[in-house]
Scaffold this motif. Sequence first.
Motif, PDB file in Angstrom:
ATOM      1  N   GLY A 171       0.847  -1.189   0.000  1.00  0.00           N
ATOM      2  CA  GLY A 171       0.000   0.000   0.000  1.00  0.00           C
ATOM      3  C   GLY A 171       0.877   1.230   0.000  1.00  0.00           C
ATOM      4  N   TRP A 172       0.957   1.902  -1.150  1.00  0.00           N
ATOM      5  CA  TRP A 172       1.931   2.973  -1.352  1.00  0.00           C
ATOM      6  C   TRP A 172       1.563   4.245  -0.608  1.00  0.00           C
ATOM      7  N   VAL A 173       2.581   4.922  -0.083  1.00  0.00           N
ATOM      8  CA  VAL A 173       2.407   6.254   0.483  1.00  0.00           C
ATOM      9  C   VAL A 173       3.366   7.210  -0.216  1.00  0.00           C
ATOM     10  N   TRP A 174       2.879   8.400  -0.448  1.00  0.00           N
ATOM     11  CA  TRP A 174       3.689   9.502  -0.964  1.00  0.00           C
ATOM     12  C   TRP A 174       3.634  10.605   0.069  1.00  0.00           C
ATOM     13  N   GLU A 175       4.782  11.067   0.533  1.00  0.00           N
ATOM     14  CA  GLU A 175       4.828  12.056   1.605  1.00  0.00           C
ATOM     15  C   GLU A 175       4.587  13.478   1.100  1.00  0.00           C
ATOM     16  N   GLU A 176       4.819  13.701  -0.202  1.00  0.00           N
ATOM     17  CA  GLU A 176       4.671  15.051  -0.741  1.00  0.00           C
ATOM     18  C   GLU A 176       3.278  15.235  -1.334  1.00  0.00           C
ATOM     19  N   ALA A 177       2.827  16.482  -1.387  1.00  0.00           N
ATOM     20  CA  ALA A 177       1.490  16.783  -1.897  1.00  0.00           C
ATOM     21  C   ALA A 177       1.497  17.125  -3.379  1.00  0.00           C
ATOM     22  N   SER A 178       2.645  17.510  -3.898  1.00  0.00           N
ATOM     23  CA  SER A 178       2.727  17.918  -5.297  1.00  0.00           C
ATOM     24  C   SER A 178       4.173  17.838  -5.749  1.00  0.00           C
ATOM     25  N   TYR A 179       4.356  17.674  -7.036  1.00  0.00           N
ATOM     26  CA  TYR A 179       5.675  17.440  -7.642  1.00  0.00           C
ATOM     27  C   TYR A 179       6.174  16.042  -7.259  1.00  0.00           C
ATOM     28  N   ASP A 180       6.992  15.483  -8.109  1.00  0.00           N
ATOM     29  CA  ASP A 180       7.677  14.242  -7.781  1.00  0.00           C
ATOM     30  C   ASP A 180       8.987  14.234  -8.555  1.00  0.00           C
TER      31      ASP A 180
ATOM     32  N   ASN B 203       9.904  19.999  -2.871  1.00  0.00           N
ATOM     33  CA  ASN B 203       9.150  21.261  -2.968  1.00  0.00           C
ATOM     34  C   ASN B 203       7.720  21.120  -2.460  1.00  0.00           C
ATOM     35  N   GLY B 204       7.183  19.890  -2.497  1.00  0.00           N
ATOM     36  CA  GLY B 204       5.811  19.676  -2.058  1.00  0.00           C
ATOM     37  C   GLY B 204       5.694  18.951  -0.733  1.00  0.00           C
ATOM     38  N   HIS B 205       6.811  18.813  -0.015  1.00  0.00           N
ATOM     39  CA  HIS B 205       6.814  18.007   1.211  1.00  0.00           C
ATOM     40  C   HIS B 205       6.395  18.845   2.424  1.00  0.00           C
ATOM     41  N   PRO B 206       5.566  18.289   3.313  1.00  0.00           N
ATOM     42  CA  PRO B 206       5.152  19.043   4.501  1.00  0.00           C
ATOM     43  C   PRO B 206       6.292  19.447   5.434  1.00  0.00           C
ATOM     44  N   PHE B 207       7.406  18.704   5.432  1.00  0.00           N
ATOM     45  CA  PHE B 207       8.519  19.039   6.320  1.00  0.00           C
ATOM     46  C   PHE B 207       9.491  20.045   5.702  1.00  0.00           C
ATOM     47  N   ASN B 208       9.214  20.471   4.477  1.00  0.00           N
ATOM     48  CA  ASN B 208       9.950  21.587   3.884  1.00  0.00           C
ATOM     49  C   ASN B 208       9.587  22.852   4.685  1.00  0.00           C
ATOM     50  N   LYS B 209      10.589  23.604   5.102  1.00  0.00           N
ATOM     51  CA  LYS B 209      10.353  24.769   5.967  1.00  0.00           C
ATOM     52  C   LYS B 209       9.429  25.806   5.337  1.00  0.00           C
TER      53      LYS B 209
ATOM     54  N   GLY C 137      20.455  21.461   3.175  1.00  0.00           N
ATOM     55  CA  GLY C 137      20.228  21.584   1.736  1.00  0.00           C
ATOM     56  C   GLY C 137      20.433  20.302   0.964  1.00  0.00           C
ATOM     57  N   LEU C 138      19.987  19.170   1.529  1.00  0.00           N
ATOM     58  CA  LEU C 138      20.153  17.860   0.888  1.00  0.00           C
ATOM     59  C   LEU C 138      18.859  17.359   0.263  1.00  0.00           C
ATOM     60  N   GLY C 139      17.917  18.237   0.055  1.00  0.00           N
ATOM     61  CA  GLY C 139      16.676  17.833  -0.595  1.00  0.00           C
ATOM     62  C   GLY C 139      15.780  16.979   0.269  1.00  0.00           C
ATOM     63  N   GLY C 140      15.898  17.103   1.579  1.00  0.00           N
ATOM     64  CA  GLY C 140      15.020  16.363   2.481  1.00  0.00           C
ATOM     65  C   GLY C 140      15.558  15.038   2.954  1.00  0.00           C
ATOM     66  N   ARG C 141      16.737  14.692   2.517  1.00  0.00           N
ATOM     67  CA  ARG C 141      17.301  13.369   2.849  1.00  0.00           C
ATOM     68  C   ARG C 141      17.390  13.142   4.362  1.00  0.00           C
ATOM     69  N   MET C 142      17.617  14.197   5.127  1.00  0.00           N
ATOM     70  CA  MET C 142      17.845  14.041   6.567  1.00  0.00           C
ATOM     71  C   MET C 142      16.592  13.632   7.339  1.00  0.00           C
ATOM     72  N   ILE C 143      15.411  13.780   6.756  1.00  0.00           N
ATOM     73  CA  ILE C 143      14.202  13.409   7.503  1.00  0.00           C
ATOM     74  C   ILE C 143      14.118  11.912   7.733  1.00  0.00           C
ATOM     75  N   HIS C 144      14.855  11.133   6.952  1.00  0.00           N
ATOM     76  CA  HIS C 144      14.862   9.679   7.116  1.00  0.00           C
ATOM     77  C   HIS C 144      16.142   9.216   7.796  1.00  0.00           C
ATOM     78  N   THR C 145      16.607  10.037   8.726  1.00  0.00           N
ATOM     79  CA  THR C 145      17.714   9.695   9.619  1.00  0.00           C
ATOM     80  C   THR C 145      17.293  10.105  11.032  1.00  0.00           C
TER      81      THR C 145
END
Length: 456
Positions: free
Chosen positions: A68-77, A155-161, A174-182
Amino acid sequence: MRKICGVLRAHSTNPRYFTDDTGKPIYLTGSHTWSNIQEYLGPDPDKKFDYPSYLDWLEGYGFNFMRGWVWEEASYDNVATEKIYIGPLPYVRSGPGIAADGEAKFDLDTFNQDYFDRLRERVVQAGERGIYVSVMLFNRWSTNERPDAGKLAWNGHPFNKDNNINNIDGDPEGLGGRMIHTLALPEVLKYQEHYVKKVIDTVGDLENVLYEIGNEHWEDSGPWQCYMVRFIKDYEAGRLLQHPVGITSGGGAWRSLANQKVLDSPADWISLRPEEGMAYDTDPVAADGIKVNITDTDHIWGLGGNVDWVWKSMTRGLNPILMDPYEPIYGMSDYTVESWKAVNCRDHPTWEPIRRNLAYAKTYAQRMELEAAVPRTDLATSGYCLAQYGQEYLVYIPEGREIAVNLGDERGEFAVEWLNPDNGETVCGDKIQTANEKTFINPFSNAAVLYIARAV
């Protein structure tokens, strides 16, 4: 359709497979597509995925598993070069303020109940068809991948400031969100924990649930994924049901978590990628039973696969599943992987033979005494044999006419059946009275499956 009879757990005598309250091994197989939980269909927010028809389609093949797929961003991929619509998401967009995609900012302190109601409804509907759902919690592809993909997912992620009202910055370096999965961002982790609890509160009473920490996470995500596995297990320890939790690797070219780290994790089930000495695409490693291995074309080819892979995986004690363009990925024509563009449609001739053979393999798994069947590369000259020595054998012959099979030391009568993977034709051979090694002649001009069972 097989009824769901309790939550899955590793089978006690053959932990290559799950079992339920019946005590019988359950061979998992199926097809999954990217829009089966959220809408992920392109720039038109009114376009909807026909989920009931999708379940009808899965049921028609007899499939019993889907991611069951989840996408964390609301727009853009990281595929399309234009803004697309993805939703619903777990958080409300109430503002104040406008996010980078032109919509209201997210309030991370307020859940969007529509998301969780939809998740539960879809898992329940799958369970009514006898289908297990691996509920994906996070997705690496919701962070930035490569600079040629236009407006990238971050650009469409809720954890983007720029996208939330809670002063959460998931990308301080400035790693494009990579740190949220650490584990590097404690404030982000708190929100992730709150979200995971909400998911468990939503579907944790359902028996057809597994959890997947996330899809193809970065190589530095290992400690975070292991933390999340333990977090789920601790939270569920006080609940009526405890569900299997999985960690998956990803394509080796994409700097994802290495197989050994997945194998060493506290996960109950895993999905691995091809690596040196682990050719899960052409010569799968036999499952050792330490963890259930749900081998997935996604982490092997991305969009790809073949019939050989189905039977090689099955006879090596794996549970194979297909990432299926049942609903194609929007914008693939602009993507960088040429081989994916060509096959990104439901009716491409690559897919139907794989789907049919996944179904054929499940039928044989249900016929076999799977609790005693183990991969035995030494019992058939092809090297692809799932067997209960001296009793029952499923052998794959990828090429050639002759195959020698060791039927054990005790002479007896054996029934013989051949399957043609090309068309599903079965041919019953003459019963044989024999022991030790026996040579069989493939009746087809192509690859074949040979099923041998001692007469009762």
